[in-house]
Design a protein around this motif. Sequence first.
Motif, PDB file in Angstrom:
ATOM      1  N   PHE A  35       0.830  -1.207   0.000  1.00  0.00           N
ATOM      2  CA  PHE A  35       0.000   0.000   0.000  1.00  0.00           C
ATOM      3  C   PHE A  35       0.864   1.256   0.000  1.00  0.00           C
ATOM      4  CE2 PHE A  35      -2.146   3.363   2.413  1.00  0.00           C
ATOM      5  CZ  PHE A  35      -3.327   3.502   1.697  1.00  0.00           C
ATOM      6  N   HIS A  36       1.925   1.249   0.805  1.00  0.00           N
ATOM      7  CA  HIS A  36       2.756   2.452   0.959  1.00  0.00           C
ATOM      8  C   HIS A  36       3.713   2.670  -0.211  1.00  0.00           C
ATOM      9  CE1 HIS A  36       1.272   3.624   4.849  1.00  0.00           C
ATOM     10  NE2 HIS A  36       1.505   2.432   5.358  1.00  0.00           N
ATOM     11  N   ILE A  37       4.088   1.610  -0.912  1.00  0.00           N
ATOM     12  CA  ILE A  37       5.048   1.780  -2.004  1.00  0.00           C
ATOM     13  C   ILE A  37       4.391   1.854  -3.380  1.00  0.00           C
ATOM     14  CG2 ILE A  37       6.831   0.562  -0.675  1.00  0.00           C
ATOM     15  CD1 ILE A  37       6.468  -1.822  -2.561  1.00  0.00           C
ATOM     16  N   THR A  38       3.066   1.702  -3.430  1.00  0.00           N
ATOM     17  CA  THR A  38       2.366   1.739  -4.717  1.00  0.00           C
ATOM     18  C   THR A  38       1.658   3.076  -4.888  1.00  0.00           C
ATOM     19  OG1 THR A  38       1.987  -0.660  -4.599  1.00  0.00           O
ATOM     20  CG2 THR A  38       0.678   0.589  -6.198  1.00  0.00           C
ATOM     21  N   PRO A  39       2.138   3.914  -5.799  1.00  0.00           N
ATOM     22  CA  PRO A  39       1.514   5.227  -6.006  1.00  0.00           C
ATOM     23  C   PRO A  39       0.039   5.102  -6.364  1.00  0.00           C
ATOM     24  CG  PRO A  39       3.621   5.088  -7.160  1.00  0.00           C
ATOM     25  CD  PRO A  39       3.293   3.698  -6.685  1.00  0.00           C
ATOM     26  N   GLY A  40      -0.773   5.939  -5.752  1.00  0.00           N
ATOM     27  CA  GLY A  40      -2.188   5.991  -6.086  1.00  0.00           C
ATOM     28  C   GLY A  40      -3.091   5.166  -5.204  1.00  0.00           C
ATOM     29  N   LEU A  41      -2.564   4.146  -4.546  1.00  0.00           N
ATOM     30  CA  LEU A  41      -3.438   3.312  -3.713  1.00  0.00           C
ATOM     31  C   LEU A  41      -4.014   4.096  -2.537  1.00  0.00           C
ATOM     32  CD1 LEU A  41      -1.813  -0.255  -3.470  1.00  0.00           C
ATOM     33  CD2 LEU A  41      -3.510   0.629  -5.081  1.00  0.00           C
ATOM     34  N   ALA A  42      -3.208   4.989  -1.991  1.00  0.00           N
ATOM     35  CA  ALA A  42      -3.667   5.776  -0.839  1.00  0.00           C
ATOM     36  C   ALA A  42      -4.800   6.728  -1.218  1.00  0.00           C
ATOM     37  CB  ALA A  42      -2.501   6.556  -0.238  1.00  0.00           C
ATOM     38  N   ASP A  43      -4.934   7.030  -2.509  1.00  0.00           N
ATOM     39  CA  ASP A  43      -5.985   7.949  -2.953  1.00  0.00           C
ATOM     40  C   ASP A  43      -7.329   7.258  -3.145  1.00  0.00           C
ATOM     41  OD1 ASP A  43      -4.057   9.970  -3.047  1.00  0.00           O
ATOM     42  OD2 ASP A  43      -3.521   9.477  -5.117  1.00  0.00           O
ATOM     43  N   LEU A  44      -7.331   5.928  -3.083  1.00  0.00           N
ATOM     44  CA  LEU A  44      -8.563   5.173  -3.297  1.00  0.00           C
ATOM     45  C   LEU A  44      -9.301   4.950  -1.984  1.00  0.00           C
ATOM     46  CD1 LEU A  44      -7.193   2.446  -5.748  1.00  0.00           C
ATOM     47  CD2 LEU A  44      -8.483   4.512  -6.338  1.00  0.00           C
ATOM     48  N   ALA A  45     -10.632   4.980  -2.049  1.00  0.00           N
ATOM     49  CA  ALA A  45     -11.426   4.702  -0.854  1.00  0.00           C
ATOM     50  C   ALA A  45     -11.165   3.283  -0.366  1.00  0.00           C
ATOM     51  CB  ALA A  45     -12.907   4.914  -1.146  1.00  0.00           C
ATOM     52  N   ASP A  46     -10.974   2.376  -1.314  1.00  0.00           N
ATOM     53  CA  ASP A  46     -10.644   0.991  -1.006  1.00  0.00           C
ATOM     54  C   ASP A  46      -9.582   0.547  -2.009  1.00  0.00           C
ATOM     55  OD1 ASP A  46     -10.414  -1.701  -0.509  1.00  0.00           O
ATOM     56  OD2 ASP A  46     -12.568  -2.117  -0.557  1.00  0.00           O
ATOM     57  N   PRO A  47      -8.357   0.329  -1.576  1.00  0.00           N
ATOM     58  CA  PRO A  47      -7.288  -0.025  -2.514  1.00  0.00           C
ATOM     59  C   PRO A  47      -7.393  -1.441  -3.060  1.00  0.00           C
ATOM     60  CG  PRO A  47      -6.468  -0.134  -0.275  1.00  0.00           C
ATOM     61  CD  PRO A  47      -7.857   0.440  -0.186  1.00  0.00           C
ATOM     62  N   TRP A  48      -8.170  -2.307  -2.403  1.00  0.00           N
ATOM     63  CA  TRP A  48      -8.233  -3.707  -2.814  1.00  0.00           C
ATOM     64  C   TRP A  48      -9.455  -3.948  -3.687  1.00  0.00           C
ATOM     65  CZ3 TRP A  48      -3.546  -4.163  -1.880  1.00  0.00           C
ATOM     66  CH2 TRP A  48      -2.969  -3.710  -0.690  1.00  0.00           C
ATOM     67  N   THR A  49      -9.466  -3.234  -4.809  1.00  0.00           N
ATOM     68  CA  THR A  49     -10.557  -3.293  -5.777  1.00  0.00           C
ATOM     69  C   THR A  49      -9.944  -3.361  -7.177  1.00  0.00           C
ATOM     70  OG1 THR A  49     -10.608  -0.879  -5.893  1.00  0.00           O
ATOM     71  CG2 THR A  49     -12.093  -1.926  -4.290  1.00  0.00           C
ATOM     72  N   VAL A  50     -10.799  -3.338  -8.200  1.00  0.00           N
ATOM     73  CA  VAL A  50     -10.306  -3.335  -9.581  1.00  0.00           C
ATOM     74  C   VAL A  50      -9.438  -2.107  -9.828  1.00  0.00           C
ATOM     75  CG1 VAL A  50     -10.990  -3.171 -12.003  1.00  0.00           C
ATOM     76  CG2 VAL A  50     -12.233  -4.691 -10.458  1.00  0.00           C
ATOM     77  N   GLU A  51      -9.815  -0.972  -9.243  1.00  0.00           N
ATOM     78  CA  GLU A  51      -9.003   0.233  -9.385  1.00  0.00           C
ATOM     79  C   GLU A  51      -7.626   0.038  -8.761  1.00  0.00           C
ATOM     80  OE1 GLU A  51     -12.078   0.160  -8.277  1.00  0.00           O
ATOM     81  OE2 GLU A  51     -13.153   1.147  -9.936  1.00  0.00           O
TER      82      GLU A  51
END
Length: 205
Positions: A35-51
């Motif tokens: 989560f911390h090393i992948t750009p953009g995941l922190a901007d998602l409401a839920d990072p564990w999705t298709v997005e």
Amino acid sequence: MGEDEIGLRRLEKKQGSREFLAWLAAEADDLAHLFHITPGLADLADPWTVEGLAGIERAAMERMPTPSATATGEEMAYLALCARGIGHTYLRTMGEGRWVWVDLYEGEPPVPALEFPGHTVWTDPGISIRNIVYDRHPGGLAEELQRLADWSRESHKYWEELEQKRLELERERALQRELHPEVKSRAREAPGLSKGIEKGLGRGK
């Protein structure tokens, strides 16, 4: 005991290996790291999705723009981290399944893979992320997830239809016993007949 049952018992025994249990226990830390090393995941409401899968794809392709045939140890560790996140997302989205420790590749040690009810093969997220990196195929993870969902839907439909046939067969038996009481006595004399029918439906051993 049949070969299938022996294979299932061996598989279940492998799930208790110390290495696999330690791997499972590290899930929260690994996901937090990804989560911390992948750009953009922190901007998602839920990072564990298709997005989130799309974000993992972009980050992996940027990190390995020209991957060589043989990945370095650091690259392998990174891809394994991505695979953890991909598998976690697949399981959450599907709402079923589990991680298993299996011998997927001949001559290679066991690897974590995904097992879904009704699927006849395991899914290796490690291969999934490698395909993205080496084939440069963004969107491939979402496509794979859709295929898994379609497969599960068809599998559930198949087993529901099979169960319906079993219930219809039982109702027919009950009706025959009511109309012809002597059938019941003959069934007691030849129980193998009933077992043979059930085996044909996949319920017998």
